[in-house]
Structures are given as C-alpha cells and as structure tokens.
Design an enzyme around this catalytic site. Structure first.
Site, short mmCIF file in Angstrom:
data_model
loop_
_atom_site.label_atom_id
_atom_site.label_comp_id
_atom_site.label_asym_id
_atom_site.label_seq_id
_atom_site.Cartn_x
_atom_site.Cartn_y
_atom_site.Cartn_z
N SER A 226 0.86 -1.31 0.03
CA SER A 226 0.00 0.03 -0.11
C SER A 226 0.78 1.23 0.09
O SER A 226 1.80 1.39 0.72
CB SER A 226 -1.03 0.00 1.15
OG SER A 226 -1.56 1.46 1.21
N THR B 72 7.35 2.63 4.08
CA THR B 72 8.44 1.92 2.93
C THR B 72 7.83 1.87 1.69
O THR B 72 8.63 1.99 0.62
CB THR B 72 8.45 0.33 3.38
OG1 THR B 72 9.14 0.44 5.06
CG2 THR B 72 9.72 -0.34 2.68
N CYS B 73 6.60 1.62 1.42
CA CYS B 73 5.91 1.62 0.00
C CYS B 73 6.08 2.90 -0.63
O CYS B 73 6.61 3.06 -1.93
CB CYS B 73 4.43 1.34 -0.05
SG CYS B 73 4.19 -0.65 0.95
N ALA B 74 5.75 4.04 0.05
CA ALA B 74 5.92 5.42 -0.24
C ALA B 74 7.51 5.71 -0.76
O ALA B 74 7.69 6.02 -1.65
CB ALA B 74 5.34 6.22 0.42
N SER C 279 9.66 3.25 -1.80
CA SER C 279 9.88 2.82 -2.91
C SER C 279 9.65 3.60 -4.26
O SER C 279 10.32 3.37 -5.29
CB SER C 279 9.81 1.23 -2.82
OG SER C 279 8.12 1.18 -2.91
#
Length: 168
Positions: free
Chosen positions: A54, A59-61, A63
């Site tokens: 999400s 961490t997703c942001a 990446s």
C-alpha cells in the site's frame, strides 16, 4: 507458497514469483485516470515492476520515491508501481509528492495481477494485498531479475534491480 515476514512474523503468498528467463504474464491493471493498462502497452521497453502492499505505508512510499528518482535517468525504461490501492489514493500521493517518472497501476478491480505473479498474501494482517517485490523485464517481456523482499517492512534492493537493467 512463499514465506516472508512482517515485523518478524511469518506470512505467506499464494506462490513464488515467476522465474528468471520466463515470459512475464500479461496483466490488465487500472491507471490513476481509471483507464486500463496492460504489459503489452509497454512492449519494446525495459520494465521495472515495483510491487508493494500500500502506498500509505512509509516503506512503500519510499520505494515509489526512489524508483521515481532512478527512473528519470533510465533510457527506454518504464517503472510500473503496482498495488491494490485505489487509483485515487495513488494519484493523490503522486500529486502531493511530485512523482512524475513512474506509472502508478492498481490491481483493485479483480486482483488477478497478485494471483498471476503469485505475490498475493494468503494470511496475516495484509491478507489479499501484494508482497513487496521487484520484477525486471527486458524489451521482449522476459524476466531478467526478481526479488521478493524477505521482511515486508524493508526496502527492495534498488541497486540489484538497476544493475539487471544495465546488463540487459
């Protein structure tokens, strides 16, 4: 089934990423403008699939930010950032962050991407979301590199993914 961890606790996906050297499965995902996108739309380009649970996690942001920065320097390459987030949330994030060098795609409609690439979580608090993974493809849609990040809160190995692009 693949086993990864989330903050040290085991969670599982429905299978393993497609193998290096194989043809990447085509897909039908949704862009932030709600139009459709398929892998064949990017035929003739090198492709990085940045897959994550999400956009609303740190961490997703990160990446997406990192691949956005790296993508600006890559020739004949597109970075596709794929999650089950609604296209509206993806678009809001990109607007707020000034993200312009990657393509955000959502698997919210049918979840087939997560199943076809075997990254859908089968258990744990992220059940039905995607495992953090990177898949790098050559211009013909052949898989050059894969990484399923062993600890979900960790970032992928950007350097290894980019080196796979350079070696292609």
């Amino acid at each position: 089934m693949a086993t990864v961890t989330l903050k040290g606790n085991e969670i599982h996906t429905i299978g393993n990423l497609p193998s290096n050297g194989s043809k990447a499965p085509d897909f039908n995902l949704t862009k932030t403008d709600l139009s459709d996108a398929s892998l064949s739309d990017y035929s003739g380009k090198k492709v990085v699939l940045n897959i994550f649970p999400s956009i609303d996690t740190g961490t997703c942001a990160q990446s997406v930010r990192q691949f956005n920065e790296e993508a600006a320097e890559l020739e004949n390459t597109v970075v596709l950032c794929i999650s089950k987030d609604l296209p509206f949330a993806q678009n809001r994030f990109c607007g707020a962050e000034g993200i312009e060098n990657v393509v955000m795609l959502s698997d919210f409609r049918d979840g087939d991407f997560g199943k076809d690439y075997q990254v859908e979580f089968t258990d744990g608090p992220l059940r039905s979301l995607h495992s953090r993974s990177v898949v790098v493809l050559d211009e013909g849609g052949n898989i050059l590199y894969t990484e399923q990040v062993p600890e979900t809160v960790d970032e992928p190995n950007y350097k290894a993914a980019l080196e796979a692009l350079m070696d292609a």
